[in-house]
Structures are given as C-alpha cells and as structure tokens.
Write a protein that holds these residues in place. Sequence first.
Motif, PDB file in Angstrom:
ATOM      1  N   GLU A  97       0.866  -1.121   0.008  1.00  0.00           N
ATOM      2  CA  GLU A  97       0.062  -0.170  -0.021  1.00  0.00           C
ATOM      3  C   GLU A  97       0.771   1.178  -0.040  1.00  0.00           C
ATOM      4  O   GLU A  97       0.780   2.258  -0.610  1.00  0.00           O
ATOM      5  CB  GLU A  97      -0.708   0.069   1.288  1.00  0.00           C
ATOM      6  CG  GLU A  97      -2.120   1.069   1.256  1.00  0.00           C
ATOM      7  CD  GLU A  97      -2.729   0.803  -0.062  1.00  0.00           C
ATOM      8  OE1 GLU A  97      -3.240   1.842  -0.478  1.00  0.00           O
ATOM      9  OE2 GLU A  97      -2.874  -0.293  -0.602  1.00  0.00           O
ATOM     10  N   GLY A  98       1.930   1.231   0.866  1.00  0.00           N
ATOM     11  CA  GLY A  98       3.106   2.329   0.713  1.00  0.00           C
ATOM     12  C   GLY A  98       3.556   2.615  -0.643  1.00  0.00           C
ATOM     13  O   GLY A  98       3.850   3.783  -0.969  1.00  0.00           O
ATOM     14  N   LEU A  99       3.878   1.560  -1.132  1.00  0.00           N
ATOM     15  CA  LEU A  99       4.421   1.714  -2.727  1.00  0.00           C
ATOM     16  C   LEU A  99       3.449   2.382  -3.725  1.00  0.00           C
ATOM     17  O   LEU A  99       3.792   3.073  -4.485  1.00  0.00           O
ATOM     18  CB  LEU A  99       4.931   0.192  -3.117  1.00  0.00           C
ATOM     19  CG  LEU A  99       5.964  -0.349  -2.392  1.00  0.00           C
ATOM     20  CD1 LEU A  99       6.205  -1.813  -3.013  1.00  0.00           C
ATOM     21  CD2 LEU A  99       7.303   0.251  -2.136  1.00  0.00           C
ATOM     22  N   LYS A 100       2.340   1.962  -3.496  1.00  0.00           N
ATOM     23  CA  LYS A 100       1.471   2.467  -4.335  1.00  0.00           C
ATOM     24  C   LYS A 100       1.409   4.213  -4.085  1.00  0.00           C
ATOM     25  O   LYS A 100       1.165   4.749  -5.086  1.00  0.00           O
ATOM     26  CB  LYS A 100      -0.088   1.746  -3.909  1.00  0.00           C
ATOM     27  CG  LYS A 100       0.142   0.361  -4.850  1.00  0.00           C
ATOM     28  CD  LYS A 100      -1.359  -0.307  -4.732  1.00  0.00           C
ATOM     29  CE  LYS A 100      -1.393  -1.721  -5.119  1.00  0.00           C
ATOM     30  NZ  LYS A 100      -2.372  -2.643  -4.924  1.00  0.00           N
ATOM     31  N   LEU A 101       1.284   4.266  -2.788  1.00  0.00           N
ATOM     32  CA  LEU A 101       1.260   5.756  -2.480  1.00  0.00           C
ATOM     33  C   LEU A 101       2.516   6.491  -3.075  1.00  0.00           C
ATOM     34  O   LEU A 101       2.494   7.637  -3.414  1.00  0.00           O
ATOM     35  CB  LEU A 101       1.075   5.899  -1.090  1.00  0.00           C
ATOM     36  CG  LEU A 101      -0.205   5.295  -0.358  1.00  0.00           C
ATOM     37  CD1 LEU A 101      -0.249   5.699   1.119  1.00  0.00           C
ATOM     38  CD2 LEU A 101      -1.572   6.186  -1.065  1.00  0.00           C
ATOM     39  N   LEU A 102       3.567   5.971  -2.773  1.00  0.00           N
ATOM     40  CA  LEU A 102       4.825   6.586  -3.417  1.00  0.00           C
ATOM     41  C   LEU A 102       4.508   6.851  -4.863  1.00  0.00           C
ATOM     42  O   LEU A 102       5.045   7.757  -5.648  1.00  0.00           O
ATOM     43  CB  LEU A 102       6.064   5.769  -3.191  1.00  0.00           C
ATOM     44  CG  LEU A 102       6.570   5.836  -1.711  1.00  0.00           C
ATOM     45  CD1 LEU A 102       7.563   4.864  -1.304  1.00  0.00           C
ATOM     46  CD2 LEU A 102       7.033   7.213  -1.344  1.00  0.00           C
ATOM     47  N   ALA A 103       4.004   5.712  -5.493  1.00  0.00           N
ATOM     48  CA  ALA A 103       3.746   5.737  -7.158  1.00  0.00           C
ATOM     49  C   ALA A 103       2.793   6.986  -7.346  1.00  0.00           C
ATOM     50  O   ALA A 103       2.893   7.756  -8.302  1.00  0.00           O
ATOM     51  CB  ALA A 103       3.531   4.306  -7.747  1.00  0.00           C
ATOM     52  N   LYS A 104       1.802   7.274  -6.757  1.00  0.00           N
ATOM     53  CA  LYS A 104       0.930   7.986  -6.646  1.00  0.00           C
ATOM     54  C   LYS A 104       1.569   9.393  -6.398  1.00  0.00           C
ATOM     55  O   LYS A 104       1.283  10.498  -7.376  1.00  0.00           O
ATOM     56  CB  LYS A 104      -0.195   8.070  -5.534  1.00  0.00           C
ATOM     57  CG  LYS A 104      -1.342   8.954  -5.667  1.00  0.00           C
ATOM     58  CD  LYS A 104      -2.563   8.423  -5.114  1.00  0.00           C
ATOM     59  CE  LYS A 104      -3.885   9.241  -5.671  1.00  0.00           C
ATOM     60  NZ  LYS A 104      -4.860   8.988  -5.133  1.00  0.00           N
ATOM     61  N   ALA A 105       2.302   9.577  -5.530  1.00  0.00           N
ATOM     62  CA  ALA A 105       3.285  11.017  -5.269  1.00  0.00           C
ATOM     63  C   ALA A 105       4.146  11.298  -6.562  1.00  0.00           C
ATOM     64  O   ALA A 105       4.257  12.447  -6.853  1.00  0.00           O
ATOM     65  CB  ALA A 105       4.027  10.829  -4.063  1.00  0.00           C
ATOM     66  N   ARG A 106       4.749  10.133  -7.081  1.00  0.00           N
ATOM     67  CA  ARG A 106       5.660  10.350  -8.221  1.00  0.00           C
ATOM     68  C   ARG A 106       4.718  10.953  -9.420  1.00  0.00           C
ATOM     69  O   ARG A 106       5.097  11.940 -10.147  1.00  0.00           O
ATOM     70  CB  ARG A 106       6.359   9.144  -8.810  1.00  0.00           C
ATOM     71  CG  ARG A 106       7.065   9.232  -9.825  1.00  0.00           C
ATOM     72  CD  ARG A 106       7.864   8.085 -10.455  1.00  0.00           C
ATOM     73  NE  ARG A 106       6.814   7.024 -10.294  1.00  0.00           N
ATOM     74  CZ  ARG A 106       7.335   5.656 -10.244  1.00  0.00           C
ATOM     75  NH1 ARG A 106       8.854   5.487 -10.247  1.00  0.00           N
ATOM     76  NH2 ARG A 106       6.414   4.687 -10.125  1.00  0.00           N
ATOM     77  N   GLU A 107       3.566  10.373  -9.528  1.00  0.00           N
ATOM     78  CA  GLU A 107       2.369  10.811 -10.690  1.00  0.00           C
ATOM     79  C   GLU A 107       1.943  12.129 -10.560  1.00  0.00           C
ATOM     80  O   GLU A 107       2.243  12.669 -11.550  1.00  0.00           O
ATOM     81  CB  GLU A 107       1.234   9.791 -10.517  1.00  0.00           C
ATOM     82  CG  GLU A 107       0.304  10.163 -11.373  1.00  0.00           C
ATOM     83  CD  GLU A 107       0.382   9.214 -12.838  1.00  0.00           C
ATOM     84  OE1 GLU A 107      -0.726   9.768 -13.574  1.00  0.00           O
ATOM     85  OE2 GLU A 107       1.273   8.671 -12.836  1.00  0.00           O
ATOM     86  N   GLU A 108       1.946  12.664  -9.392  1.00  0.00           N
ATOM     87  CA  GLU A 108       1.756  14.044  -9.223  1.00  0.00           C
ATOM     88  C   GLU A 108       2.661  15.003  -9.337  1.00  0.00           C
ATOM     89  O   GLU A 108       2.577  16.041  -9.800  1.00  0.00           O
ATOM     90  CB  GLU A 108       0.871  14.043  -7.856  1.00  0.00           C
ATOM     91  CG  GLU A 108       0.236  15.601  -7.679  1.00  0.00           C
ATOM     92  CD  GLU A 108      -0.306  15.917  -6.325  1.00  0.00           C
ATOM     93  OE1 GLU A 108       0.123  16.955  -5.796  1.00  0.00           O
ATOM     94  OE2 GLU A 108      -0.941  15.168  -5.516  1.00  0.00           O
ATOM     95  N   THR A 109       3.819  14.502  -8.795  1.00  0.00           N
ATOM     96  CA  THR A 109       4.949  15.494  -8.665  1.00  0.00           C
ATOM     97  C   THR A 109       6.168  15.459  -9.674  1.00  0.00           C
ATOM     98  O   THR A 109       6.851  16.424  -9.794  1.00  0.00           O
ATOM     99  CB  THR A 109       5.475  15.685  -7.173  1.00  0.00           C
ATOM    100  OG1 THR A 109       6.056  14.323  -6.871  1.00  0.00           O
ATOM    101  CG2 THR A 109       4.626  15.934  -6.291  1.00  0.00           C
TER     102      THR A 109
END
Length: 350
Positions: free
Chosen positions: A146-158
């Motif tokens: 779940e944490g890895l998915k959130l990091l990928a989401k943060a990369r997507e945004e920033t």
Amino acid sequence: MLVVMQSDATQAQIDAVCDAIREMGFQPAPMPGAQRTAVGLIGNDGQVDGSHISGMAGVGQVIYVSKPYKQVSREWRPENTVVEIAPGVRFGGTEVPVIAGPCSVEGEPQILAVARAVRAAGASALRGGAFKPRSSPYSFQGMGLEGLKLLAKAREETGLAIVTEAMDEEGANLVAEYADCIQLGARNMQNFSLLKVLGRLRKPVLLKRGMSATIQELLLAAEYVLAAGNPHVILCERGVRGFDTATRNLFDLSAIPLVHKLSHLPIVADPSHGVGVREHVPPMARAAIAAGADGLIIEVHPTPDKAVSDGAQTLYTEQFGRLMGEVRTIAEAIGRTITPAPAHQTVGAG
Ligand code: PEP
Ligand code: MN
C-alpha cells in the motif's frame, strides 16, 4: 586484471583481447571510456599472468587490480560512474540531487503533502519507507505494498523520482516495480543473498553503509551487486556506531573523499540517520556537500513530532527549504549545482 587499450585501438584489437581473456578461462568486461576502452577480466580472485596480453596490438597497459574489490575500484574505472535513477536525476556528475521525505510512508495525505513540500523546496527525489527495518518487532513495520502504491501516486503527481527500501527478495521485486531506486538499508548491507538479488534486478541501488561497516566492507558489498550484473550503485554514508550517545551515530564525513579516491561510484550523505538530532542535520548536510557528496538524503515531515518513526531527526518542511538555499550556495562554490526539482506536475494537482 584490467587491460587498458590505446586510445586509437580498433574494435578488432579490442575483440582480440576479449578472445584472449576467454581463452584464459575468464569473462572479459569491455568498458568504453571517453578516451579509450578498458577491458576487465572477471572471475579471478588472485593474481593472473597477463604478460602475453601486454604484447597484443592496441594494448596500452595491463594493470593488476590490487584491491579485494575490483569492479567498484578506481583502478578498474578511472572515470566517475554516473547513476541516473530517473530522467535528469543523476548521481556522480556535476549535478547533485537531493532526496527528501519522511522516514516512513504513513498514509496518502502525509506522503502527498511531503512530496509537494520537498518538490517546492527543490528536491528531485522522494524517500519514504514502505518496508521498515525496526529494532523492535512491536514498532510500526511499514505500510508495505500500500505504501509503494502511495509513493507511485506521489511520483505521478509531482514527477519526483522514488527511493524506497527493500528488506528481502520479495520486497525487492515489488520495490523494483514501483520505485526508481531500491534502498538497501544499513542493517542489510551484508545480506549477501539480497545483494545478489539486487544485482540481478538491474534497478539503481542506494546502498547504505552498515552500522559497523568499514569502507572496505561497504565497497565489497557494492562489488556483490556489480559482480551480479548491476553497475547502477550509489553508496550512502549514514553514520556508524560510536561510543558517544550524544548523537545517534557518528557521521563519517571522511567517508566521502575516501570513497571518491577508492571507487568510481557516487556517494550520497544521509546526515539524518548520521546524526539523529534534528538541529544538527542542516550543518552536517552543508558539510557533506562541501566535502563533495554526490547527493543528500534527508528526512522531512510536516509534523515530525507526530511521525511514526525517526521524528527526532526529521526536519520541518520550512527548515528543509532553508537548507536547500544553503546547499545551493555551497554546491556552486565548488563548481556543482543542485539538481532542479522536476518540471513535470500533473495538471490540476496542487
Ligand atoms: C531509513 O532510511 O529510514 C533507514 C532505516 O536507514 P538506515 O538503514 O540507514 O538505518
Ligand atoms: Mn529513518
């Protein structure tokens, strides 16, 4: 053994040297350089006789690598290795990337808030552990996948590159899927089977110095990854155990020039774990840049007092912003620049 070809050596001459190395029962590793090609000999642990190779056409010099580590040594490769973890985020060149973020990924609002803040301050990569090596089994162990998915989401945004830790083979495969660079933590620096896995994965690796590891042991750990086929290794000084409890660890600044002398691999500094006390992190980060560090990794959180791990050494976002201004000035004074934050940002994202 390393065969340094003459600068005008032809491809046929290089191929002939590779064939001669194969005939000796070893694997040739040709390394084209800016000036000339060098051909390494892989698979020998002792002295080999390369006198017949020194007489071959196109050969400039045969060097016997004297260190126990070979492929990571400066003798093996005189030029700096540049490790690019994402487009434009390169360690080991004149640009110096800053990796920043919380010790642990704690949830979506937290990681997105930190990612936006560190990007605004000029970081080019985001850190945050999804798999946490904790001294106590009862402490927070990380959010996992779940944490890895959130990091990928943060990369997507920033657009920030993602650096996050793996603690075992299964975790490494997952991290390789979601992140740009796999962190191997201090406690796993001599996990030789995991080092071999990271060698096979071919993803950039941030290899942290073990808590009681010598520089030679750090370089030998890196040698495992290179020997298994992955040249993309970034070393990290994060402090070693000292006798004084006034700081969490003894941050070894001298590791930076020392590693640069012994190895062509880049080395980044982690003053957060190195010192373990928030107010001493900025001065040590500044000193690390002055000492020639090829990058920084800094723990940052909007509310460090509420962080689930390493709050005492974590910078407030405003503190991190001030530090970025200072390290930019210091980098320029020694002919380097801090890598700019990524230009990309998803439309509509804050
Ligand atoms: C971390 O980066 O949060 C960490 C656990 O680091 P180290 O392995 O250096 O202790
Ligand atoms: Mn930490």
